[in-house]
Design an enzyme around this catalytic site. Structure first.
Site, short mmCIF file in Angstrom:
data_model
loop_
_atom_site.label_atom_id
_atom_site.label_comp_id
_atom_site.label_asym_id
_atom_site.label_seq_id
_atom_site.Cartn_x
_atom_site.Cartn_y
_atom_site.Cartn_z
N LYS A 71 0.63 -12.95 -33.56
CA LYS A 71 -0.55 -12.43 -33.11
C LYS A 71 -1.52 -13.68 -32.41
O LYS A 71 -2.02 -14.73 -32.88
CB LYS A 71 -1.88 -11.96 -34.09
CG LYS A 71 -3.05 -11.36 -33.34
CD LYS A 71 -4.12 -11.35 -34.46
CE LYS A 71 -5.02 -12.38 -34.49
NZ LYS A 71 -5.72 -12.76 -33.21
N GLY A 124 -5.51 -22.62 -36.87
CA GLY A 124 -7.01 -22.28 -36.51
C GLY A 124 -7.86 -22.86 -37.48
O GLY A 124 -7.68 -24.18 -38.09
N SER A 125 -8.92 -22.41 -37.74
CA SER A 125 -10.18 -22.99 -38.45
C SER A 125 -9.87 -23.05 -39.98
O SER A 125 -9.19 -21.87 -40.55
CB SER A 125 -11.24 -22.22 -38.39
OG SER A 125 -11.29 -21.01 -38.71
N THR A 126 -10.46 -23.93 -40.48
CA THR A 126 -10.11 -24.10 -42.16
C THR A 126 -10.95 -22.90 -42.80
O THR A 126 -10.25 -22.44 -43.68
CB THR A 126 -10.74 -25.45 -42.56
OG1 THR A 126 -10.01 -26.51 -42.17
CG2 THR A 126 -10.62 -25.49 -44.07
N GLU A 127 -12.19 -22.49 -41.95
CA GLU A 127 -12.73 -21.46 -42.83
C GLU A 127 -11.64 -20.07 -42.65
O GLU A 127 -11.77 -19.19 -43.81
CB GLU A 127 -13.86 -21.01 -41.89
CG GLU A 127 -14.76 -19.90 -42.05
CD GLU A 127 -15.78 -19.80 -40.98
OE1 GLU A 127 -15.77 -20.43 -39.74
OE2 GLU A 127 -16.55 -18.51 -40.74
N GLY A 129 -8.53 -20.23 -42.54
CA GLY A 129 -7.34 -20.40 -43.27
C GLY A 129 -7.52 -20.12 -44.81
O GLY A 129 -6.83 -19.69 -45.62
N GLU A 146 -1.99 -24.66 -40.56
CA GLU A 146 -2.34 -25.70 -39.93
C GLU A 146 -3.84 -25.69 -39.47
O GLU A 146 -4.20 -24.88 -38.48
CB GLU A 146 -1.36 -25.87 -38.49
CG GLU A 146 -1.05 -27.31 -38.17
CD GLU A 146 -2.18 -27.54 -36.74
OE1 GLU A 146 -3.37 -28.13 -37.07
OE2 GLU A 146 -2.04 -27.10 -35.85
N CYS A 180 -7.09 -30.03 -32.69
CA CYS A 180 -7.18 -30.01 -34.08
C CYS A 180 -7.22 -31.49 -34.51
O CYS A 180 -7.59 -31.95 -35.41
CB CYS A 180 -6.21 -29.45 -34.81
SG CYS A 180 -4.31 -29.48 -34.21
N GLU A 277 -15.87 -30.61 -38.11
CA GLU A 277 -15.26 -30.51 -36.81
C GLU A 277 -15.82 -29.81 -35.67
O GLU A 277 -16.54 -28.92 -35.86
CB GLU A 277 -13.82 -29.66 -37.04
CG GLU A 277 -12.95 -29.50 -35.79
CD GLU A 277 -11.57 -28.86 -35.93
OE1 GLU A 277 -11.77 -27.69 -36.46
OE2 GLU A 277 -10.63 -29.36 -36.10
#
Ligand code: NAI
Ligand code: MG
Length: 373
Positions: A71, A124-127, A129, A146, A180, A277
């Site tokens: 995706k 993508g974002s840690t959020e 993730g 990642e 990143c 970030e």
């Protein structure tokens, strides 16, 4: 990436293992391991390097015999769709690679939760993730992540100033800071502080912003209005929380999503511009005096993706590299990637590694086969 991973396709191996089995004295065994594909892999990728992220994800999954539903990010589906056409043209059987464009909250979330998906690989974002991890709990699918970073870039006083200044600017301004691994926290040893800050600010001042298709443009716009709002929001918060802007500091022009390359100094370590970030062309520079303390300062972050060290002293370089909690440490270079070099994060920057032979573990299951002779 595809060339390198294609080489691994013929080198996926197990082991033969000698057993002792102390509670079956006298019995003989023949035991070995097989490395098998995990199955159906959902791969969810971001917009900052659309085709590259697709290649990083697809190549190792295919080399190890998995099938994929990729995706792409909703902002950047076209290169992935074109790649799907080329994959079909190359003769990869139907259904092995499926490109499924869609929004994260719908298509992405559905893939992460789906019971027939055996693994999800996310960048993508840690959020998000963390949402993926929760969604994966339903069938305990495998997860690799990642995620974001707030990478320290450390200039020691014996560094070649020209190389370090160029390197520090490239570390934060490459891809407009939408990286990143962006070297967004620049630590400079005291004696060099003014010189390096002025050098990086000078480069920032000279960068020509404009449309990507205009000859002479060196930095284009951010990807979206959402990113523009996010990045300028951080610039405002930096100012509100007491940071001083050496160069840049706001949106560029009235049209498009352009942001001025920005150097901030004097930001308190507890402020948002130091801790979060930003994902834009914004670097926070701070001086340090003591080499013994800089590793602790560099590690004072929830992230652990990249780091840079600039010095001519190889002992200091390697001693510091071993103390930094990050998946990649670059010495006298930055943003150097290679299909053979594992990439990934410590702490909240992720789970698992992409590339190198390490990635093969992330796309295979190990089966132990044990025969009594
Ligand atoms: P994001 O993490 O929301 O999007 C990345 C991918 O995840 C996209 O394909 C998106 O459709 C998908 N996604 C979003 N929500 C999802 C969900 N609930 N379930 C499954 N998939 C979902 O990142 P976004 O919103 O584009 O950018 C926000 C911030 O994230 C950036 O400012 C940056 O700090 C960070 N980011 C980090 C990246 C990295 O390379 N580590 C790449 C992109 C963003
Ligand atoms: Mg998002």
């Amino acid at each position: 990436m595809f060339h390198y991973m294609a080489g691994w396709a013929t080198k996926i191996e197990g082991n033969t293992i000698t057993l002792s089995v102390p509670y079956m004295p006298g019995a003989g065994f023949h035991a070995y391991t097989l490395r098998e594909p995990i199955g159906v892999i959902a791969q969810i990728i971001p917009w900052n390097f659309p085709l590259l992220m697709a290649a990083w994800k697809l190549a190792p999954a295919l080399a190890t015999g998995n099938t994929v539903i990729l995706k792409p990010a909703e902002q950047t589906p076209l290169t992935a769709l074109r790649l799907a056409e080329l994959i079909a043209e190359a003769g990869i059987p139907d259904g092995v690679v499926n490109v499924l464009p869609g929004y994260g909250e719908s298509a992405g979330a559905a893939l992460a939760a789906h019971d027939d998906v055996d693994k999800v690989a996310f960048t993508g974002s840690t959020e998000v993730g963390k949402l993926i991890v929760q969604a994966a709990a339903g069938n305990l699918k495998k997860v690799t992540l990642e995620l974001g970073g707030k990478s320290p870039n450390i200039v020691l006083d014996d560094a070649d100033p020209d190389i370090a200044i160029q390197g520090a600017a490239n570390a934060i301004f490459f891809n407009h800071g939408q990286c990143c691994v962006a070297g967004s926290r620049l630590f400079i040893q005291e004696d060099r502080f003014d010189q390096v800050v002025e050098g990086v600010a000078g480069i920032a001042r000279g960068i020509k912003l404009g449309p990507g298709l205009e000859p002479g443009t060196q930095m284009g716009p951010l990807v979206s209005d959402e990113q523009l709002q996010r990045v300028t929001g951080y610039l405002d918060s930096g100012r509100d929380e007491g940071a001083h802007t050496v160069v840049g500091g706001s949106r560029h022009g009235e049209q498009g999503y352009f942001v001025q390359p920005t150097v901030l100094i004097g930001a308190h370590p507890s402020t948002k511009v130091v801790r979060e970030e930003i994902f834009g062309p914004v670097v926070v520079a701070s001086p340090f005096s003591d080499l013994d303390q800089i590793a602790a300062e560099a590690n004072d972050t929830t992230y652990g993706l990249g780091a840079g060290i600039w010095t001519r002293d190889i002992s200091k370089a390697h001693a510091l590299a071993s103390r930094i909690r990050a998946g990649t440490v670059w010495i006298n270079c930055y943003n150097v990637f290679d299909a053979a070099l594992p990439f990934g994060g410590y702490k909240q920057s992720g789970w698992g590694r992409e590339m190198g032979h390490e990635v093969l573990e992330a796309y295979t299951e190990v089966k132990a086969v044990c025969t009594q002779l």
